[in-house]
Motif scaffolding. Structure first.
Motif, short mmCIF file in Angstrom:
data_model
loop_
_atom_site.label_atom_id
_atom_site.label_comp_id
_atom_site.label_asym_id
_atom_site.label_seq_id
_atom_site.Cartn_x
_atom_site.Cartn_y
_atom_site.Cartn_z
N PRO A 65 0.79 -1.24 0.00
CA PRO A 65 0.00 0.00 0.00
C PRO A 65 0.82 1.29 0.00
CG PRO A 65 -1.00 -1.62 1.44
CD PRO A 65 0.30 -2.21 0.99
N GLY A 86 -1.64 -3.43 -3.46
CA GLY A 86 -2.38 -4.31 -2.58
C GLY A 86 -2.72 -5.67 -3.16
N GLU A 87 -2.38 -5.95 -4.42
CA GLU A 87 -2.78 -7.22 -5.02
C GLU A 87 -2.03 -8.40 -4.41
OE1 GLU A 87 -0.82 -8.46 -8.97
OE2 GLU A 87 -1.19 -6.32 -9.24
N ASP A 117 -0.71 -6.89 2.19
CA ASP A 117 -0.20 -5.74 2.93
C ASP A 117 1.08 -6.16 3.65
OD1 ASP A 117 0.33 -3.53 4.39
OD2 ASP A 117 -1.60 -3.45 5.42
N ASP A 172 -8.46 -1.17 -2.42
CA ASP A 172 -8.08 -2.55 -2.17
C ASP A 172 -8.65 -3.42 -3.29
OD1 ASP A 172 -8.05 -5.28 -1.23
OD2 ASP A 172 -7.63 -4.49 0.76
N LYS A 190 -9.09 -6.51 -3.53
CA LYS A 190 -9.90 -7.65 -3.07
C LYS A 190 -11.26 -7.22 -2.55
CE LYS A 190 -5.85 -10.47 -1.89
NZ LYS A 190 -5.12 -11.18 -0.81
N THR A 191 -11.30 -6.13 -1.80
CA THR A 191 -12.56 -5.69 -1.20
C THR A 191 -13.19 -4.52 -1.94
OG1 THR A 191 -11.45 -4.14 0.31
CG2 THR A 191 -11.72 -6.43 1.05
N TYR A 216 -8.95 3.51 0.45
CA TYR A 216 -8.24 4.04 1.61
C TYR A 216 -7.52 5.32 1.19
CZ TYR A 216 -8.89 -0.68 3.50
OH TYR A 216 -9.44 -1.87 3.93
#
Length: 333
Positions: A101, A165-166, A169, A240, A242-243, A247
Motif C-alpha cells: 500500500p 495491494g494485489e 499488505d 483494495d 480484493k474488497t 483508503y
C-alpha cells in the motif's frame, strides 16, 4: 516505406480523362427527349436551386473517388517494415516491484510511486528490445507474473495491470528476491540480473533479504536495489483490489535507506536512492547499460498490406454517392 505490389494497376486511372473526354463529345450522353414547360413565348423551366447543384457535383466527385480508391486497392499498397531478429540471447532482467500500500504514495512527480516505477520501466524496456525482461510482484507474498520474455506486449500488459495491494499488505523483500533467483537460475542467458524497486523495509516473509542477496551473488546474478520515495508525511490513496474499499490519508514515510543499501552490498550489487523522476530514469538507464551484452541479429522485412482499407473507402464513397443521387436528388438510377 510505402510501396505497391502491383503498380501497373495505376494505368487504369487513364480511363478517367478518356471517359470525360468522350462525354464532352457526347459519346456517353444519355438518349433524352427534351420537354419544355413554359408559357407561349415565355421562359422555359430551369434548375436554380444552388444547393442541389452542389449535391450533384459532390455525388459525381464521390463516384470518381470511389473509382480511384479501387484502383489504388488493386495496386496493392503495402508498408515495408524492417525489424531485428535476434539470433543470440541477451541478458535476462527480472524486475521485483513492491506493490504494498505504501507504493500508492504520491510524493514524486505528482503520481504514485508504483506508476512512477511503471513508466520508467516501460521506457527502458522499449529502448532495449534485444533483452528479455520479466516481472515479480511483491508485497506480503511474491510471485513471478511475467517470466523473462522478448514479447514486450505481454510484459507491458501485465506491468500496466499491477495494482497496489494485489499481493497483500506487507513487504517481503527476501521472498521477492528468492522468487526471482529461483526463476532465473534455470535460464540459459549469459547474464542475469535482478532489479528490486521498493519503498520499505522487510517486514514479511520467511526468507531474510541478506540470505537472498548472498544467494544471488553465489549464482552470479547482478542485484540492483532502488529505494523509491521521499521522507516525511505524504498523501496516499488506493483501492483494495480484493474488497474494493478505498483508503486515503497520509503516510509517514521514513524507511531505512541503510537497510536497502546493505542488501545490495551483500550481493556485491548497487543501491540507488530515488527521490526524483530523473533519478529513477538515470538509475534504470545505468542498469540497462551495465547489463547489456553483444547480440547477433539479422534484419527481417515485414510487409503490411492496406488494400482492404482502400476497398472499404471505395465502397463508402459509392454508397454515399448513390444515396445522394437517389434520395436527395431523387434520380431514377
Amino acid at each position: 516505406m510505402i510501396g505497391f505490389n502491383n503498380p501497373a494497376a495505376f494505368f487504369f486511372l487513364l480511363v478517367l480523362p478518356l471517359f470525360f473526354y468522350l462525354r464532352s463529345v457526347k459519346v456517353f450522353t444519355r438518349i433524352a427527349f427534351p420537354l419544355t414547360v413554359s408559357d407561349w413565348n415565355g421562359s422555359s423551366f430551369s434548375w436554380t436551386n444552388s444547393v442541389m447543384r452542389v449535391v450533384a457535383s459532390v455525388a459525381r466527385l464521390l463516384y470518381v473517388l470511389s473509382f480511384v480508391f479501387m484502383v489504388v486497392a488493386f495496386a496493392d499498397p503495402v508498408v515495408h517494415h524492417q525489424e531485428k531478429v535476434y539470433t543470440s540471447r541477451g541478458t535476462d532482467i527480472l524486475f521485483v516491484i513492491d506493490t504494498s500500500p505504501s507504493m500508492a504514495a504520491k510524493d514524486i512527480g505528482g503520481t504514485t510511486r508504483l506508476n512512477l516505477a511503471r513508466n520508467a520501466i516501460r521506457t527502458i524496456v522499449e529502448q532495449n528490445a534485444g533483452q528479455e525482461f520479466g516481472l515479480v510482484a511483491m508485497a506480503k507474498e511474491a510471485a513471478v507474473v511475467v517470466p523473462p520474455t522478448l514479447d514486450q506486449s505481454t510484459f507491458f500488459n501485465r506491468l500496466d495491470s499491477l495494482s497496489v495491494g494485489e499481493m497483500g499488505d506487507g513487504t517481503a523483500i527476501g521472498t521477492g528476491l528468492s522468487c526471482a533467483i529461483m526463476h532465473l537460475d534455470a535460464s540459459p542467458a549469459p547474464k542475469k540480473s535482478i532489479v528490486l524497486i521498493t519503498d520499505g523495509e522487510n517486514n514479511a516473509g520467511t526468507v531474510h533479504p541478506h540470505t537472498a542477496a548472498r544467494l544471488a551473488a553465489e549464482k552470479h546474478m547482478s542485484l540492483y536495489v532502488l529505494g523509491i520515495g521521499t521522507k516525511g508525511t505524504v498523501q496516499i490513496e488506493y483501492a483494495d483490489p480484493k474488497t474494493g474499499q478505498t483508503y486515503s490519508g497520509f503516510l509517514n514515510s521514513n524507511y531505512d535507506v541503510t537497510a536497502l543499501a546493505q542488501i545490495a552490498s551483500e550481493a556485491d550489487g548497487k543501491f540507488y536512492s530515488i527521490e526524483t523522476v530523473s533519478a529513477l530514469s538515470q538509475a534504470l538507464a545505468a542498469v540497462a547499460k551495465n547489463e547489456s551484452t553483444a547480440q547477433s541479429y539479422h534484419m527481417k522485412n515485414r510487409d503490411a498490406s492496406y488494400a482492404y482499407y482502400f476497398v472499404v473507402l471505395a465502397a463508402i464513397m459509392l454508397v454515399l454517392a448513390w444515396t445522394m443521387r437517389r434520395l436527395m436528388l431523387q434520380e431514377v438510377l
